[in-house]
Design a protein around this motif. Structure first.
Motif, PDB file in Angstrom:
ATOM      1  N   VAL A 599     -42.359  38.271   4.467  1.00 46.62           N
ATOM      2  CA  VAL A 599     -41.467  37.109   4.380  1.00 46.62           C
ATOM      3  C   VAL A 599     -40.441  37.359   3.277  1.00 46.62           C
ATOM      4  CG1 VAL A 599     -41.318  34.611   4.105  1.00 46.62           C
ATOM      5  CG2 VAL A 599     -43.430  35.627   4.986  1.00 46.62           C
ATOM      6  N   GLU A 600     -39.175  37.140   3.601  1.00 47.87           N
ATOM      7  CA  GLU A 600     -38.146  37.217   2.566  1.00 47.87           C
ATOM      8  C   GLU A 600     -37.288  35.961   2.654  1.00 47.87           C
ATOM      9  OE1 GLU A 600     -35.961  40.984   2.229  1.00 47.87           O
ATOM     10  OE2 GLU A 600     -34.256  39.723   1.639  1.00 47.87           O
ATOM     11  N   GLY A 601     -37.133  35.301   1.535  1.00 48.94           N
ATOM     12  CA  GLY A 601     -36.342  34.068   1.515  1.00 48.94           C
ATOM     13  C   GLY A 601     -37.224  32.852   1.754  1.00 48.94           C
ATOM     14  N   THR A 602     -36.660  31.687   1.395  1.00 49.47           N
ATOM     15  CA  THR A 602     -37.441  30.450   1.512  1.00 49.47           C
ATOM     16  C   THR A 602     -36.682  29.388   2.290  1.00 49.47           C
ATOM     17  OG1 THR A 602     -36.524  29.806  -0.614  1.00 49.47           O
ATOM     18  CG2 THR A 602     -38.742  30.758  -0.651  1.00 49.47           C
ATOM     19  N   GLY A 603     -35.642  29.821   3.024  1.00 49.45           N
ATOM     20  CA  GLY A 603     -34.784  28.863   3.719  1.00 49.45           C
ATOM     21  C   GLY A 603     -35.493  28.099   4.825  1.00 49.45           C
ATOM     22  N   ASP A 604     -34.760  27.167   5.426  1.00 49.31           N
ATOM     23  CA  ASP A 604     -35.328  26.317   6.486  1.00 49.31           C
ATOM     24  C   ASP A 604     -35.250  26.954   7.864  1.00 49.31           C
ATOM     25  OD1 ASP A 604     -35.850  24.367   4.703  1.00 49.31           O
ATOM     26  OD2 ASP A 604     -33.906  23.357   4.987  1.00 49.31           O
ATOM     27  N   VAL A 605     -34.376  27.948   7.995  1.00 44.98           N
ATOM     28  CA  VAL A 605     -34.204  28.574   9.308  1.00 44.98           C
ATOM     29  C   VAL A 605     -34.975  29.893   9.326  1.00 44.98           C
ATOM     30  CG1 VAL A 605     -32.538  29.489  10.962  1.00 44.98           C
ATOM     31  CG2 VAL A 605     -31.930  27.543   9.503  1.00 44.98           C
ATOM     32  N   ALA A 606     -36.057  29.901  10.092  1.00 45.66           N
ATOM     33  CA  ALA A 606     -36.865  31.122  10.153  1.00 45.66           C
ATOM     34  C   ALA A 606     -36.294  32.051  11.218  1.00 45.66           C
ATOM     35  CB  ALA A 606     -38.310  30.778  10.489  1.00 45.66           C
ATOM     36  N   ILE A 607     -36.145  33.312  10.853  1.00 46.72           N
ATOM     37  CA  ILE A 607     -35.814  34.331  11.857  1.00 46.72           C
ATOM     38  C   ILE A 607     -37.029  35.246  11.949  1.00 46.72           C
ATOM     39  CG2 ILE A 607     -34.251  36.202  12.495  1.00 46.72           C
ATOM     40  CD1 ILE A 607     -32.043  34.755  10.976  1.00 46.72           C
ATOM     41  N   VAL A 608     -37.710  35.112  13.059  1.00 50.39           N
ATOM     42  CA  VAL A 608     -38.950  35.871  13.252  1.00 50.39           C
ATOM     43  C   VAL A 608     -38.615  37.109  14.058  1.00 50.39           C
ATOM     44  CG1 VAL A 608     -41.252  35.841  14.268  1.00 50.39           C
ATOM     45  CG2 VAL A 608     -40.316  33.759  13.217  1.00 50.39           C
ATOM     46  N   THR A 609     -38.865  38.272  13.488  1.00 54.91           N
ATOM     47  CA  THR A 609     -38.407  39.492  14.138  1.00 54.91           C
ATOM     48  C   THR A 609     -39.229  40.686  13.660  1.00 54.91           C
ATOM     49  OG1 THR A 609     -36.423  40.805  14.559  1.00 54.91           O
ATOM     50  CG2 THR A 609     -36.579  39.787  12.384  1.00 54.91           C
ATOM     51  N   PHE A 610     -38.797  41.883  13.986  1.00 55.37           N
ATOM     52  CA  PHE A 610     -39.489  43.098  13.554  1.00 55.37           C
ATOM     53  C   PHE A 610     -38.535  44.277  13.746  1.00 55.37           C
ATOM     54  CE2 PHE A 610     -40.229  44.991  17.726  1.00 55.37           C
ATOM     55  CZ  PHE A 610     -40.027  43.903  18.551  1.00 55.37           C
ATOM     56  N   ALA A 611     -38.868  45.391  13.139  1.00 52.97           N
ATOM     57  CA  ALA A 611     -38.177  46.673  13.336  1.00 52.97           C
ATOM     58  C   ALA A 611     -36.650  46.527  13.236  1.00 52.97           C
ATOM     59  CB  ALA A 611     -38.615  47.309  14.656  1.00 52.97           C
ATOM     60  N   ASN A 612     -35.902  46.992  14.258  1.00 52.41           N
ATOM     61  CA  ASN A 612     -34.438  46.927  14.172  1.00 52.41           C
ATOM     62  C   ASN A 612     -33.938  45.496  14.064  1.00 52.41           C
ATOM     63  OD1 ASN A 612     -33.490  49.822  14.656  1.00 52.41           O
ATOM     64  ND2 ASN A 612     -34.913  49.513  16.356  1.00 52.41           N
ATOM     65  N   GLY A 613     -34.679  44.567  14.653  1.00 52.80           N
ATOM     66  CA  GLY A 613     -34.293  43.155  14.579  1.00 52.80           C
ATOM     67  C   GLY A 613     -34.300  42.677  13.134  1.00 52.80           C
ATOM     68  N   ARG A 614     -35.258  43.157  12.377  1.00 57.10           N
ATOM     69  CA  ARG A 614     -35.343  42.770  10.953  1.00 57.10           C
ATOM     70  C   ARG A 614     -34.149  43.324  10.187  1.00 57.10           C
ATOM     71  NH1 ARG A 614     -34.716  41.692   6.735  1.00 57.10           N
ATOM     72  NH2 ARG A 614     -36.089  41.263   4.957  1.00 57.10           N
ATOM     73  N   TYR A 615     -33.789  44.548  10.519  1.00 56.66           N
ATOM     74  CA  TYR A 615     -32.624  45.165   9.882  1.00 56.66           C
ATOM     75  C   TYR A 615     -31.354  44.381  10.234  1.00 56.66           C
ATOM     76  CZ  TYR A 615     -28.859  48.506   9.073  1.00 56.66           C
ATOM     77  OH  TYR A 615     -27.689  49.083   8.664  1.00 56.66           O
ATOM     78  N   LEU A 616     -31.200  44.033  11.513  1.00 60.08           N
ATOM     79  CA  LEU A 616     -30.011  43.287  11.949  1.00 60.08           C
ATOM     80  C   LEU A 616     -29.984  41.900  11.319  1.00 60.08           C
ATOM     81  CD1 LEU A 616     -30.043  44.286  15.716  1.00 60.08           C
ATOM     82  CD2 LEU A 616     -28.442  45.098  13.953  1.00 60.08           C
ATOM     83  N   ALA A 617     -31.166  41.318  11.138  1.00 64.36           N
ATOM     84  CA  ALA A 617     -31.224  39.995  10.512  1.00 64.36           C
ATOM     85  C   ALA A 617     -30.744  40.081   9.063  1.00 64.36           C
ATOM     86  CB  ALA A 617     -32.644  39.437  10.582  1.00 64.36           C
ATOM     87  N   ALA A 618     -31.053  41.196   8.399  1.00 58.17           N
ATOM     88  CA  ALA A 618     -30.543  41.381   7.033  1.00 58.17           C
ATOM     89  C   ALA A 618     -29.022  41.482   7.065  1.00 58.17           C
ATOM     90  CB  ALA A 618     -31.156  42.638   6.414  1.00 58.17           C
ATOM     91  N   GLN A 619     -28.519  42.207   8.050  1.00 60.53           N
ATOM     92  CA  GLN A 619     -27.055  42.340   8.163  1.00 60.53           C
ATOM     93  C   GLN A 619     -26.390  41.003   8.487  1.00 60.53           C
ATOM     94  OE1 GLN A 619     -26.268  45.415  11.092  1.00 60.53           O
ATOM     95  NE2 GLN A 619     -25.552  46.765   9.441  1.00 60.53           N
ATOM     96  N   ALA A 620     -27.085  40.162   9.243  1.00 61.17           N
ATOM     97  CA  ALA A 620     -26.476  38.922   9.739  1.00 61.17           C
ATOM     98  C   ALA A 620     -26.213  37.916   8.618  1.00 61.17           C
ATOM     99  CB  ALA A 620     -27.362  38.292  10.811  1.00 61.17           C
ATOM    100  N   GLN A 621     -26.985  38.018   7.551  1.00 65.83           N
ATOM    101  CA  GLN A 621     -26.790  37.143   6.385  1.00 65.83           C
ATOM    102  C   GLN A 621     -26.666  35.670   6.776  1.00 65.83           C
ATOM    103  OE1 GLN A 621     -23.408  39.116   4.435  1.00 65.83           O
ATOM    104  NE2 GLN A 621     -24.853  39.793   2.888  1.00 65.83           N
ATOM    105  N   VAL A 622     -27.630  35.181   7.498  1.00 68.40           N
ATOM    106  CA  VAL A 622     -27.627  33.772   7.904  1.00 68.40           C
ATOM    107  C   VAL A 622     -27.970  32.918   6.685  1.00 68.40           C
ATOM    108  CG1 VAL A 622     -28.801  32.050   9.335  1.00 68.40           C
ATOM    109  CG2 VAL A 622     -28.284  34.325  10.267  1.00 68.40           C
ATOM    110  N   PRO A 623     -27.130  31.929   6.365  1.00 64.70           N
ATOM    111  CA  PRO A 623     -27.431  31.102   5.187  1.00 64.70           C
ATOM    112  C   PRO A 623     -28.711  30.296   5.386  1.00 64.70           C
ATOM    113  CG  PRO A 623     -25.302  30.506   6.201  1.00 64.70           C
ATOM    114  CD  PRO A 623     -25.914  31.542   7.062  1.00 64.70           C
ATOM    115  N   ASN A 624     -29.387  30.003   4.306  1.00 62.12           N
ATOM    116  CA  ASN A 624     -30.571  29.144   4.322  1.00 62.12           C
ATOM    117  C   ASN A 624     -31.664  29.687   5.259  1.00 62.12           C
ATOM    118  OD1 ASN A 624     -32.206  26.952   3.780  1.00 62.12           O
ATOM    119  ND2 ASN A 624     -31.348  25.720   5.464  1.00 62.12           N
ATOM    120  N   SER A 625     -31.788  31.015   5.285  1.00 62.29           N
ATOM    121  CA  SER A 625     -32.743  31.597   6.239  1.00 62.29           C
ATOM    122  C   SER A 625     -34.010  32.096   5.546  1.00 62.29           C
ATOM    123  CB  SER A 625     -32.082  32.738   7.001  1.00 62.29           C
ATOM    124  OG  SER A 625     -31.763  33.784   6.105  1.00 62.29           O
ATOM    125  N   ARG A 626     -35.000  32.308   6.369  1.00 61.00           N
ATOM    126  CA  ARG A 626     -36.282  32.875   5.934  1.00 61.00           C
ATOM    127  C   ARG A 626     -36.583  34.008   6.916  1.00 61.00           C
ATOM    128  NH1 ARG A 626     -41.346  28.785   5.323  1.00 61.00           N
ATOM    129  NH2 ARG A 626     -39.662  27.500   4.489  1.00 61.00           N
TER     130      ARG A 626
END
Ligand SMILES: Cc1ncc(C[n+]2csc(CCOP(=O)(O)OP(=O)(O)O)c2C)c(N)n1
Ligand SMILES: [Mg+2]
Length: 715
Positions: A599-626
């Motif tokens: 788990v990284e971050g404590t925001g209200d919007v959870a992005i549940v993912t793995f592998a390349n999806g996790r990398y893309l989620a880091a790139q996406a920089q969604v505000p208020n995310s977990r």
């Protein structure tokens, strides 16, 4: 009259009338011959009674060994500790081997026909031959799928002479045996295993393996062409051919002894071609006369091996009455015992059935990890770099190095893993560091690679096989699905196939490889009971998850698959030149337990993912995310996931595998079942991956994640 009664009556009548074939009973003294005949009769009686039990509703299995009772002589030519992967018609082998070990198979076999919970082989889960005490691992129903691991077991016997694992069970002068039918010989799995045995042997690698083809001339209803088995097997490179008449106890023993002596002395593979007959058709419900001329069925019945044994015994001086008494006594005894097991308790409920899916713990020594001096010697110049951030491929290489250094029973095998160091360099230097006994460049055959791993694990090794690309698992997946994963289940936890299978996979390779090198489907690995599937997104997780997989295999006998995202192997940056996707090598005692999400971050919007999806989620920089990294995809880490999403207002599942059969299906279902609302998924399309510029067009992207979050929040 059914064929069972016909064969039975023939035996009694022909022996009484001394209307018997001519036999030359050489090579076994009268007492030994008599004992082996008794094993043949017990086997025959078990076949007869298995059908009686089925008719009475007390039994569930009728594939018989009748006509193949010459296998008693083969068992006699071997030692109990020669591990044997048996054809389903080898009841006589098991009966004879049990007797060698002072055991009587009668009750045990009947318990297995009844699927009784006390069945010592499978605990009532399946009717199979097998025994831990007798070095007979039970085999699945899949024709020929046991042959690759028999090659592996033979290899493991040879290798243990040079590098003996602490949990080795097979003696240094032992051999491995595998038997199969004439029709099974044609299966690509059999052909692959025979080829792998020859390929290994011509390179002077010890491979004490005896393959036995039990040639009854037919597979269910399809005739094997006359002479096919001999012409297929007699001139294989690296394989020595022996032949005998399996219907003749003495000739079967002669041929088996010669073949066994050859393999044991020369540590080279051989094949024993035994002629047999199949009596009573394929199995209980099969009526051979519906597809074979009656004359052919009757000709096989005239070749009944029990008639030959009776003839030989009488020539050796046994009285006709005594011969008949051995036969009728066996039948009486089996019938009496069958009455006792008819109502033996069976498994009840999912709990009892499933109790053997997860194997028992594996004996192992404890260790403090690799010594500092040993690390300096093995890592060399790399050691200085372990404090600086590195891409995932290098970190996995170091993790493998430390695991191999700490656990000498760990062996890596795969295509190009040694000299080349793997297609992506992940196993670079391991061959130099640990030598060819620990890092094996295999032939190009995934079934053989996995069979090698399974077979070596039978002798205490902890195998870490590699499949070069995920797409190439599929032509060998039965070795994982059908073989490795099921063995604990149907051996009642007595046998297991611990291993860590590493597979390079998933998409996002920029312009390289198309749909085979970018296979983004994991469904085939996700529904296998007992299998643990890990899939890291970054180097530090990869190291710690790999250590956990190795621990699970070595200490808990678990079958682990570790899918390494190829596109992330060299990944350094999240945004240009920030180096944010590189990690330092984690301290040696750091592991990530199976079932633990990141788990990284404590925001209200959870992005549940793995592998390349996790990398893309880091790139996406969604505000208020977990950002929640599943890490483990089978079994899904649901407890840990549900804890991680607690309090979130919205949950987006980002899944680079396909919409159908993809990981997100399971996650969405689990979230719904747990009462979550405001959830959505963003997955790959139901497509294969294109090569060239369109390589990522069917896959989730960072902008796509931002869009999906926006849509979710707007609803
Ligand atoms: C991979 C696979 N395909 C099909 C089957 C179904 N099947 C079971 S036994 C058999 C025939 C085997 O014949 P053979 O190898 O000659 O052995 P026999 O029964 O004659 O001893 C077939 C087709 C199977 N068990 N596994
Ligand atoms: Mg056959």
């Amino acid at each position: 009259m059914n064929r069972v009664s016909i064969v039975h009556d023939n035996f009694l009548r022909k022996v009484a009338a001394r209307d018997l074939p001519s036999v030359a009973p050489h090579g076994l003294d009268a007492d030994t011959s008599r004992d082996l005949f008794a094993h043949q009769c017990l086997t025959r009686a078990l076949d007869i009674v298995s059908r009686e039990m089925q008719k009475a509703g007390h039994g569930f299995y009728t594939i018989g060994s009748s006509g193949h009772e010459g296998m008693a002589a083969v068992a006699h030519a071997l030692r109990v500790d020669d591990i044997a992967f048996l054809h389903y018609r080898d009841g006589a082998f098991q009966v004879a081997r049990a007797a060698q070990n002072g055991q009587d198979m009668c009750r045990d076999m009947l318990l297995s026909y009844a699927c009784a919970a006390d069945d010592p082989t499978s605990g009532g889960r399946h009717k199979v031959l097998g025994s831990r005490d007798l070095f007979i691992p039970p085999q699945t129903s899949t024709i020929a799928s046991h042959l690759p691991k028999a090659v592996g077991a033979a290899y493991g016997i040879g290798l243990a002479r040079r590098n003996r694992p602490e949990e080795a069970i097979l003696p240094a002068d032992g051999i491995a045996v595998a038997s199969f039918g004439d029709a099974s010989l044609n299966h690509s799995t059999a052909q692959g295993a025979i080829n792998a045995a020859g390929w290994t042997s011509v390179q002077a690698v010890p491979l004490p393996l005896l393959l036995i083809c039990e040639d009854n001339g037919i597979g269910i209803s399809t005739r094997t062409p006359t002479g096919w088995v001999a012409s297929s097997l007699a001139h294989r490179p690296g394989l020595t051919y022996f032949a005998g008449d399996g219907c003749d106890l003495w000739d079967a023993y002669r041929a088996a002894s010669e073949a066994v002596a050859f393999v044991r002395t020369h540590r080279k593979p051989a094949v024993l071609h035994l002629r047999t007959v199949r009596l009573y058709g394929h199995a209980g419900a099969d009526v051979a006369t519906s597809y074979l001329p009656r004359a052919e069925v009757e000709a096989d019945e005239r070749d009944d091996p029990l008639l030959r044994s009776a003839a030989g015994l009488i020539r050796q001086g046994m009285r006709v009455d005594d011969v008949l008494r051995v036969y009728t006594d066996a039948l009486d005894r089996v019938r009496a015992e069958a009455d006792k097991v008819a109502h033996a308790p069976v498994l009840k409920g999912p709990g009892e059935v499933m109790a053997a899916i997860v194997p028992h713990a594996r004996p192992h020594s404890t260790t403090n990890g690799p010594g500092a001096e040993a690390r300096v010697a093995v890592f060399g110049g790399d050691l200085a770099q372990t404090d600086t951030p590195q891409p995932m491929s290098k970190l996995i290489n170091w993790a493998l190095t430390d695991l191999m250094l700490t656990h000498p029973e760990t062996v890596i095998m795969g295509e190009d893993v040694g000299r080349k160091g793997g297609v992506y360099g992940v196993t670079q230097k391991l061959l130099n560091r640990f030598g060819p006994n620990r890092v094996i460049d295999t032939l190009l055959d995934e079934q053989s690679i996995l069979g090698l791993a399974i077979g070596m694990a039978h002798n205490g090794f902890v195998p870490m096989p590699e499949i070069q690309f995920l797409a190439y698992l599929h032509n060998a997946e039965d070795q994982i699905r059908g073989e490795a994963a099921t063995l604990p289940f149907f051996s009642n936890g007595q046998w297991a196939n611990p291993m860590v299978l590493r597979i390079a996979g998933l998409g996002y390779q920029k312009g390289f490889g198309g749909h085979f090198h970018n296979d983004n489907a994991l469904a085939v690995l996700r529904d296998i009971p007992g299998l643990i599937l890990g899939c890291p997104s970054n180097g530090t997780d990869a190291v710690q998850m790999l250590r956990e997989c190795h621990r699970l295999a070595r200490e808990e006998n678990r079958l682990c698959v570790f899918v390494e995202p190829i596109a992330l192997y060299p990944m350094r940056d999240v945004q240009p030149a920030d180096g944010a996707w590189m990690c330092k090598y984690p301290a040696l005692d750091q592991r990530i337990a199976a079932g633990q999400v990141g788990v990284e971050g404590t925001g209200d919007v959870a992005i549940v993912t793995f592998a390349n999806g996790r990398y893309l989620a880091a790139q996406a920089q969604v505000p208020n995310s977990r950002l929640i990294d599943l890490r483990w995809l089978a079994p899904l880490p649901l407890d840990s996931l549900l804890a991680a999403v607690e309090g979130c207002s919205h949950i987006l599942v980002v899944d680079e595998t396909r919409r159908s059969g993809g990981v997100a299906e399971g996650i969405m279902a689990a979230l719904l079942e747990a009462g979550h609302q405001n959830i959505a998924r963003y997955t790959a399309h139901d497509s294969f991956i294109a090569t060239g510029r369109a390589y990522a067009d069917t896959l989730p992207s960072a902008p796509g994640i931002r869009d999906a979050v926006r849509r979710l929040i707007a609803t």
